[in-house]
Structures are given as C-alpha cells and as structure tokens.
Design an enzyme around this catalytic site. Structure first.
Site, PDB file in Angstrom:
ATOM      1  N   HIS A  61      -3.411  -0.721  19.189  1.00 37.24           N
ATOM      2  CA  HIS A  61      -4.569   0.030  18.692  1.00 37.24           C
ATOM      3  C   HIS A  61      -4.058   0.987  17.619  1.00 37.24           C
ATOM      4  O   HIS A  61      -3.376   1.965  17.949  1.00 37.24           O
ATOM      5  CB  HIS A  61      -5.215   0.832  19.827  1.00 37.24           C
ATOM      6  CG  HIS A  61      -5.631  -0.005  21.005  1.00 37.24           C
ATOM      7  ND1 HIS A  61      -6.892  -0.533  21.140  1.00 37.24           N
ATOM      8  CD2 HIS A  61      -4.944  -0.409  22.110  1.00 37.24           C
ATOM      9  CE1 HIS A  61      -6.974  -1.226  22.283  1.00 37.24           C
ATOM     10  NE2 HIS A  61      -5.795  -1.165  22.880  1.00 37.24           N
ATOM     11  N   LEU A  62      -4.354   0.689  16.368  1.00 48.63           N
ATOM     12  CA  LEU A  62      -3.837   1.543  15.287  1.00 48.63           C
ATOM     13  C   LEU A  62      -4.829   2.633  14.888  1.00 48.63           C
ATOM     14  O   LEU A  62      -4.523   3.444  14.008  1.00 48.63           O
ATOM     15  CB  LEU A  62      -3.478   0.690  14.064  1.00 48.63           C
ATOM     16  CG  LEU A  62      -2.413  -0.408  14.296  1.00 48.63           C
ATOM     17  CD1 LEU A  62      -2.188  -1.220  13.020  1.00 48.63           C
ATOM     18  CD2 LEU A  62      -1.097   0.189  14.783  1.00 48.63           C
ATOM     19  N   ARG A  63      -6.019   2.636  15.534  1.00 48.42           N
ATOM     20  CA  ARG A  63      -7.023   3.695  15.315  1.00 48.42           C
ATOM     21  C   ARG A  63      -7.460   3.752  13.841  1.00 48.42           C
ATOM     22  O   ARG A  63      -8.048   2.849  13.355  1.00 48.42           O
ATOM     23  CB  ARG A  63      -6.507   5.069  15.787  1.00 48.42           C
ATOM     24  CG  ARG A  63      -5.890   5.075  17.188  1.00 48.42           C
ATOM     25  CD  ARG A  63      -6.871   4.721  18.281  1.00 48.42           C
ATOM     26  NE  ARG A  63      -6.314   4.994  19.604  1.00 48.42           N
ATOM     27  CZ  ARG A  63      -6.699   4.364  20.713  1.00 48.42           C
ATOM     28  NH1 ARG A  63      -7.613   3.414  20.668  1.00 48.42           N
ATOM     29  NH2 ARG A  63      -6.155   4.669  21.884  1.00 48.42           N
ATOM     30  N   HIS A  90      -2.906  -7.104  29.355  1.00 52.75           N
ATOM     31  CA  HIS A  90      -2.266  -6.147  30.280  1.00 52.75           C
ATOM     32  C   HIS A  90      -2.519  -6.368  31.779  1.00 52.75           C
ATOM     33  O   HIS A  90      -3.115  -5.531  32.447  1.00 52.75           O
ATOM     34  CB  HIS A  90      -2.609  -4.701  29.915  1.00 52.75           C
ATOM     35  CG  HIS A  90      -4.064  -4.435  29.589  1.00 52.75           C
ATOM     36  ND1 HIS A  90      -5.091  -4.808  30.405  1.00 52.75           N
ATOM     37  CD2 HIS A  90      -4.632  -3.828  28.517  1.00 52.75           C
ATOM     38  CE1 HIS A  90      -6.230  -4.429  29.848  1.00 52.75           C
ATOM     39  NE2 HIS A  90      -5.983  -3.842  28.713  1.00 52.75           N
ATOM     40  N   ASP A 146       0.328  -2.605  24.145  1.00 53.91           N
ATOM     41  CA  ASP A 146      -0.928  -1.865  24.310  1.00 53.91           C
ATOM     42  C   ASP A 146      -0.753  -0.433  23.786  1.00 53.91           C
ATOM     43  O   ASP A 146      -1.168   0.534  24.429  1.00 53.91           O
ATOM     44  CB  ASP A 146      -1.413  -1.870  25.768  1.00 53.91           C
ATOM     45  CG  ASP A 146      -2.872  -1.441  25.883  1.00 53.91           C
ATOM     46  OD1 ASP A 146      -3.535  -1.260  24.834  1.00 53.91           O
ATOM     47  OD2 ASP A 146      -3.354  -1.277  27.015  1.00 53.91           O
TER      48      ASP A 146
HETATM   49  C1  NCD Z   1      -6.965   1.438  25.294  1.00 56.68           C
HETATM   50  C2  NCD Z   1      -7.385   2.358  24.170  1.00 56.68           C
HETATM   51  O1  NCD Z   1      -7.174   3.561  24.270  1.00 56.68           O
HETATM   52  O2  NCD Z   1      -7.922   1.874  23.175  1.00 56.68           O
HETATM   53  N1  NCD Z   1      -6.593   2.230  26.421  1.00 56.68           N
HETATM   54  C3  NCD Z   1      -5.858   1.854  27.489  1.00 56.68           C
HETATM   55  O3  NCD Z   1      -5.721   2.654  28.421  1.00 56.68           O
HETATM   56  N2  NCD Z   1      -5.293   0.684  27.591  1.00 56.68           N
HETATM   57  C4  NCD Z   1      -8.063   0.498  25.606  1.00 56.68           C
HETATM   58  C5  NCD Z   1      -7.643  -0.758  26.292  1.00 56.68           C
HETATM   59  O4  NCD Z   1      -6.683  -1.425  25.910  1.00 56.68           O
HETATM   60  O5  NCD Z   1      -8.334  -1.148  27.230  1.00 56.68           O
HETATM   61 ZN    ZN Z   2      -5.453  -2.057  24.650  1.00 59.91          ZN
HETATM   62 ZN    ZN Z   3      -7.604  -3.148  27.531  1.00 57.51          ZN
END
Ligand code: NCD
Ligand code: ZN
Ligand code: ZN
Length: 407
Positions: free
Chosen positions: A61-63, A199, A274
């Site tokens: 997740h690179l936001r 995950h 993740d």
């Molecule tokens: C992820 C996120 O913050 O985008 N958070 C997480 O706890 N894994 C969302 C996700 O991968 O489900």
């Molecule tokens: Zn994720």
């Molecule tokens: Zn997830």
C-alpha cells in the site's frame, strides 16, 4: 565486453555457489558462469557478501493522493529499493480507491512519474465485465476484494470468469474471522477460478486451503507476510504491542509455526510484505489503525531465517523472488541469462538490529524494532542500474511491468 561483471558468492537457480561471474549488459543479465570469467568493469564481492535476485512484493500500500501524509509513491518505492525489492504490486484501497479504469489510468501515470522500482496495480471490486476488460488492457494484475466486498462475491466471481481478471481476497468476515471467510470462499469457487488469498495467518485457514488445493488444483495461491510468519501475539513486548494492530491480527505461536511450515510444504506460494504505513499518531490513537511498514525489512528478515537454519534458500527465493515474478509474468526473480539484472548484494557477516528510525518509509516504527538480523542490504540493481548503495541513488525510473519484455 559486458557493462559490468559481478564476481563472488551467489545463489543461482536455488543453489549457493562460491564464485560466480554475472555479466550485465544494459538492463539484462548476459551471462552467468561459475568462477571468474570475462574482462572489463568488475564488482568484486567482499568476504561475507552474497549476490541474490531482488524480490517482487505482490502486496503493498503506497498510499499517496489523499493519504500522502502516511506515505507517497516516492517514499514507499524508496523503501522497497532499500529493502532489496525492485518490483511491487499495489493494492487499490487508496483514497480515492482504484475502482474504475479511469482511476487505474491516473494511478499508473502517478507511478510512472514517481516510482523508484517497477510496479503493477490491482484494481478494487469492479461490477462490470467491460470495466474489468478495460482494466486488464491497462495492465491490472488482479482484482482485490476486501471483507466488505464479500457479500457480493457471486457478482465478482462472474466478472472474473467472464473477463479473465484474477481475484485476490482479503479473507476475513466482519468481526475478523479468517477461517470462516476462507471456508465460505472455498465453498463458492470452482476449479477454474484463479484466486489468491492475501496474508493468510491462521493454521485452520491454511489447512482448509491445503485440502482445497489438492482437490481443486493449482489455481489457488496463498500469500503470507513476514509478520504472520515470524511474530505471534504471545511474544510481543510492551512497545511492539502499541503499534502491532494489523489485519488479520497477529495470531498464536501455533498458527505462526503452521503458516511458516507451509513455506516448505508449498502451500504458501508467496511472501509479501503487506506494507501498510500509517502515522504513528494513527497507530497509537484509540482507533489503532491496522498495518505497518514492511518493505525495508522483509528480505533481510527472511534471509536471516535461512542463515540461522530455519528455511532452505531455494524455498525462500522461490517465495520472495521467483513465484511472484512469474505471477506478474516478468523475466525477473532469478539470476539467469536473459532475465533483467534485478539483483541485490547482501552482507551476511554482520549482526545488526532493526531500527525503524532509519526507514525511508514515512512510517518510522515496526513491531520488529530491535530484532537482530544476520543479513543487511548493501546494494541493489534495478534492470542493471545501481539504485541503492547504502543510500538511494535515483529519483524515479520505475516502469510498469507491462513494458517489461521476455528477452
Ligand atoms: C491494510 C491497510 O492499511 O491498507 N491494513 C492491514 O492491516 N493489513 C489493509 C489490508 O491489507 O487489509
Ligand atoms: Zn494489505
Ligand atoms: Zn488485506
């Protein structure tokens, strides 16, 4: 004469060899030979150094966009490079989310401008087959379903079957039951569905998936994260506990061990970080934002498992490098003639402790803080170019994996 020869200890096709010469021409590996061969510019690895293929991380997740305060494409992919990861696949729960071909196009142009490593993007739940087809034309590597999308699973399965779009699922029910969600999903999918479980963290879930893989065939794939493979709820100290919220939550020691053993049993196909950065305030506030950064330490953490005798090197490289590159259809993930020269030099003679203060990610905390590692990233090559050498050397240059061709 090659542009560069790297000479030293390396793992080639899963085998550790004491002296290898890897020749790089332009972006690719032009030859791999045992011993020192050739002439011209040479990088001679030091004692204790080891050359490996760099990793491909299928879950980051690179936001950026509205959440650039948590992380942006540049800082997130810089963290990747620093961790020996030269290809990432992004998840679509950005703000705004990537749930249309238009949003995907916009994301891809942001990545083209700012990414330091190569990239691919998953789209979020799409309701129309035409949209899925357009997203595939643009290069989407899959469609990610979140717990809230599972109510409409049949619709998305239909879209996937009709368009050929692969599915990736975050298997958790509201309230956080992974095994129940896995059971429900397995009861709905058919042998020809192409589905990847993100995950996976519980022994019970993995056992069911193992049975289904035997029964249904090879199109079910499983990711596991370093935190679910190496940490359990029981082992956390006070400090780590403060920032350890994550989905799925860290599990028990028995769960951790079972998922870890899935690496050698081959029921776990990929190790993916993740990488999910939030601000420290969001982590420690009442809301306990789930997720933490992981890109910088995934490879060193897992390599330490090999160095300390808990995992085979061939298994490790398969899950971190080879299998994810194959999933994306790119010639990376091994030290092989014709493949892109995506390589990482590790120092395996050091002992160092993780300190999140040094992360290039904007999120400077980790539940692995203080953990002792036996492998440290020294330098990283992305398509033949040195991009990291103790510090980041480039401002961008990452390419969409769709542009990467088999040589
Ligand atoms: C992820 C996120 O913050 O985008 N958070 C997480 O706890 N894994 C969302 C996700 O991968 O489900
Ligand atoms: Zn994720
Ligand atoms: Zn997830």
């Amino acid at each position: 004469m090659a542009d560069l020869r790297i000479v030293g200890r390396a793992v080639v096709d899963g085998r550790l060899i004491d002296e290898v010469t890897v020749e790089i021409d332009g972006e690719r590996i032009s030859s791999v030979n045992v011993g020192e061969v050739g002439s011209g510019p040479r990088l001679l690895l030091g004692k204790g150094q080891l050359l490996l293929p760099s990793a491909t991380d299928l879950h980051v997740h690179l936001r950026d966009w509205n959440q650039a305060y948590k992380e942006d494409v540049f800082t997130g992919t810089s963290a990747a490079a620093a961790g020996g990861v030269t290809t990432v696949a992004e998840m679509p729960n950005t703000s705004p989310p990537i749930r249309s071909p238009e949003a995907l196009r916009e994301r891809l142009s942001l990545l083209a401008a700012r990414a330091v490593v190569d990239y691919s993007v998953h789209v979020g739940a799409l309701e129309k087959v035409e949209d899925a087809k357009r997203a595939l034309e643009l290069g989407a590597c899959g469609m990610k379903l979140y717990p809230e999308d599972l109510e409409r699973l049949e619709d998305y399965l239909k879209v996937s079957r009709e368009s050929g779009m692969r599915l990736v699922v975050h298997a958790e029910l509201e309230g956080g039951d992974e095994a129940k969600a896995v059971k429900m999903l397995l009861s709905r999918i058919r042998a020809d569905d192409d589905i990847r479980f993100a995950h996976i963290s519980r022994a019970e879930s993995l056992r069911m998936i193992e049975l289904a893989k035997e029964g249904l065939g090879a199109r079910i794939k499983v990711e596991a994260t370093p935190h679910h493979l190496l940490l359990s709820e029981e082992e956390l100290d006070e400090n780590s506990r403060r920032i350890s919220a994550v989905r799925p939550p860290l599990a028990s020691m028995a769960d951790k061990q079972y998922v870890f053993s899935g690496l050698e049993r081959c029921s776990v196909d990929f190790i993916a970080s993740d990488h999910a950065p939030h601000t420290l305030e969001e982590k420690v506030s009442e809301r306990r934002a789930p997720g933490f950064p992981g890109l910088e330490i995934m490879y060193p953490l897992m390599l330490t498992e090999w160095l300390e005798g808990r995992l085979k090197i061939s298994t490790l490289l398969k899950k971190l490098c080879k299998a994810p590159a194959e999933y994306l259809g790119i010639p990376k993930g091994d030290i092989r003639k014709g493949f892109y020269a995506d390589l990482v030099v590790f120092d395996t003679s050091v002992r160092w402790s993780i300190s999140a203060r040094d992360f290039l990610s904007k999120a400077k905390y980790t539940p692995f803080e203080g953990r002792k590692l036996s492998a440290k990233v020294v330098s990283v090559f992305r398509r033949g170019e040195l991009v990291y050498n103790g510090c980041l050397l480039v401002k961008g240059g990452g390419m969409h994996v769709r542009e990467l061709k088999h040589g």
